[in-house]
Design a protein around this motif. Structure first.
Motif, mmCIF file in Angstrom:
data_model
loop_
_atom_site.group_PDB
_atom_site.id
_atom_site.type_symbol
_atom_site.label_atom_id
_atom_site.label_comp_id
_atom_site.label_asym_id
_atom_site.label_seq_id
_atom_site.Cartn_x
_atom_site.Cartn_y
_atom_site.Cartn_z
ATOM 1 N N SER A 46 11.796 7.210 -10.407
ATOM 2 C CA SER A 46 12.010 6.088 -10.822
ATOM 3 C C SER A 46 12.366 4.519 -10.375
ATOM 4 N N VAL A 47 13.748 4.057 -10.700
ATOM 5 C CA VAL A 47 14.625 4.100 -9.704
ATOM 6 C C VAL A 47 14.236 3.089 -8.187
ATOM 7 N N ALA A 48 13.588 4.627 -7.915
ATOM 8 C CA ALA A 48 13.712 4.040 -6.183
ATOM 9 C C ALA A 48 12.425 3.399 -6.536
ATOM 10 N N SER A 49 11.220 3.714 -7.000
ATOM 11 C CA SER A 49 10.130 2.654 -7.145
ATOM 12 C C SER A 49 10.211 1.263 -7.419
ATOM 13 N N GLU B 296 7.442 12.301 1.870
ATOM 14 C CA GLU B 296 6.500 11.214 3.123
ATOM 15 C C GLU B 296 6.423 9.699 2.905
ATOM 16 N N GLU B 297 5.279 9.895 1.511
ATOM 17 C CA GLU B 297 5.686 8.622 0.785
ATOM 18 C C GLU B 297 6.586 7.537 1.534
ATOM 19 N N GLU C 95 2.051 7.453 -6.880
ATOM 20 C CA GLU C 95 0.867 7.549 -7.714
ATOM 21 C C GLU C 95 1.742 8.795 -7.331
ATOM 22 N N LYS C 96 2.255 9.643 -6.322
ATOM 23 C CA LYS C 96 2.938 10.247 -6.241
ATOM 24 C C LYS C 96 4.018 10.707 -7.549
ATOM 25 N N ILE C 97 4.697 9.547 -8.244
ATOM 26 C CA ILE C 97 5.306 10.408 -8.393
ATOM 27 C C ILE C 97 4.810 10.537 -9.703
ATOM 28 N N LYS C 98 3.814 9.368 -10.427
ATOM 29 C CA LYS C 98 2.798 9.901 -11.787
ATOM 30 C C LYS C 98 2.682 11.108 -11.576
ATOM 31 N N GLN C 99 2.429 12.033 -10.691
ATOM 32 C CA GLN C 99 1.653 13.126 -10.673
ATOM 33 C C GLN C 99 3.163 14.334 -10.447
ATOM 34 N N ASP D 89 1.256 -0.787 -0.089
ATOM 35 C CA ASP D 89 -0.281 0.201 -0.406
ATOM 36 C C ASP D 89 1.122 1.127 -0.624
ATOM 37 N N ARG D 90 2.325 1.171 0.692
ATOM 38 C CA ARG D 90 2.821 2.502 1.016
ATOM 39 C C ARG D 90 3.092 2.397 -0.550
ATOM 40 N N ILE D 91 3.625 1.883 -1.207
ATOM 41 C CA ILE D 91 4.219 1.433 -2.292
ATOM 42 C C ILE D 91 3.838 2.008 -3.635
ATOM 43 N N ASP D 92 2.912 2.089 -3.338
ATOM 44 C CA ASP D 92 1.465 2.165 -3.955
ATOM 45 C C ASP D 92 1.155 4.083 -3.852
ATOM 46 N N ALA D 93 1.018 4.169 -2.839
ATOM 47 C CA ALA D 93 0.550 5.347 -2.738
ATOM 48 C C ALA D 93 2.495 6.588 -2.772
ATOM 49 N N TYR D 94 3.444 5.524 -3.011
ATOM 50 C CA TYR D 94 4.417 6.653 -3.294
ATOM 51 C C TYR D 94 4.538 7.299 -5.139
#
Length: 244
Positions: free
Chosen positions: A191-194, A145-146, A135-139, A128-133
């Motif tokens: 992107s690499v972090a993701s 914080e994520e 989502e912010k990156i896509k924006q 869930d925390r990865i998905d939140a991160y």
């Protein structure tokens, strides 16, 4: 709020105000604290900052939270409590390199334990925390914080309350430094972090300790290298300016 308190970090400002309540006799050893909501209203801060202050004071043994009962002041002498609270306040400013180095030491130990002790629920929460991160990156916006929330969730999975508390203690300083220095502001690095977040999750899921530790070291290597460069630059500037 007094001018000197404005210079303190919110968490340390809360601790200083609690220390004043002890010194003035408005709060005594063994007393139960007000709720997080009421403390936030009284001190004019967010509940998140109140929660972080409580976690820090719990780590130092100043407060103790009992399920269904609330948070209590330790039954120590006032002078001892005041001394511990002074230690808990991070009045000095930690340098970015020390924070990054401490984070690597902490998180490699944490991820090893997470591989051993994680539950299925932990895996869901980490994802869930990865998905939140992501989502912010896509924006196209910062997701500091994520990102830290993802790492804190791994700390939860370690089932070691001391390591988890240590992460909570340094988290505010890490966020402040990240906002100041922006070591991961490049979109390519994000992107690499993701990708690395997903790999860490898989290694934890598979209980592959060696791979998880190696990935965590790789994941934080860029920040360490940036911190090392920054540290050298600051020392050179200080030397040229006659400060050091």
């Amino acid at each position: 709020m007094k001018e000197e308190e404005k210079l303190l970090k919110p968490v340390d400002s809360i601790i200083k105000q609690l220390k004043h309540l002890l010194s003035s006799g408005q709060l005594n050893p063994g007393d139960r604290l007000l709720s997080e909501r009421k403390l936030a209203e009284r001190f004019g801060v967010s509940r998140t900052h109140v929660r972080e202050a409580i976690k820090k004071l719990e780590f130092y043994g100043i407060l103790k939270t009992l399920p269904q009962s609330g948070t209590f002041v330790a039954g120590l002498e006032i002078s001892a409590l005041e001394g511990l609270m002074t230690d808990a306040m991070q009045v000095e400013s930690y340098d970015f390199y020390s924070l990054a180095e401490s984070r690597v030491i902490l998180e490699t130990s944490i991820v090893r334990l997470a591989c051993q002790r994680r539950t299925e629920e932990d895996l869901i929460l980490i994802e869930d925390r990865i998905d939140a991160y992501d989502e912010k990156i896509k924006q196209g916006v910062q997701a500091t914080e994520e990102d830290l929330s993802f790492h804190r969730q791994i700390a939860e999975a370690s089932k070691n309350p001391v390591l988890r508390s240590m992460m909570l203690i340094i988290a505010p300083d890490i966020m402040t430094s990240y906002r100041k220095y922006k070591p991961c502001s490049d979109s390519g690095k994000r992107s690499v972090a993701s990708i690395e977040h997903r790999l860490l999750l898989e290694y934890i899921r598979n209980k592959d300790e060696a791979a998880a530790v190696n990935m965590m070291e790789q994941h934080l290597r860029g920040v360490m290298e940036y911190a090392r460069t920054l540290s050298v630059s600051e020392k050179m500037w200080a030397s040229a300016s006659g400060i050091a």
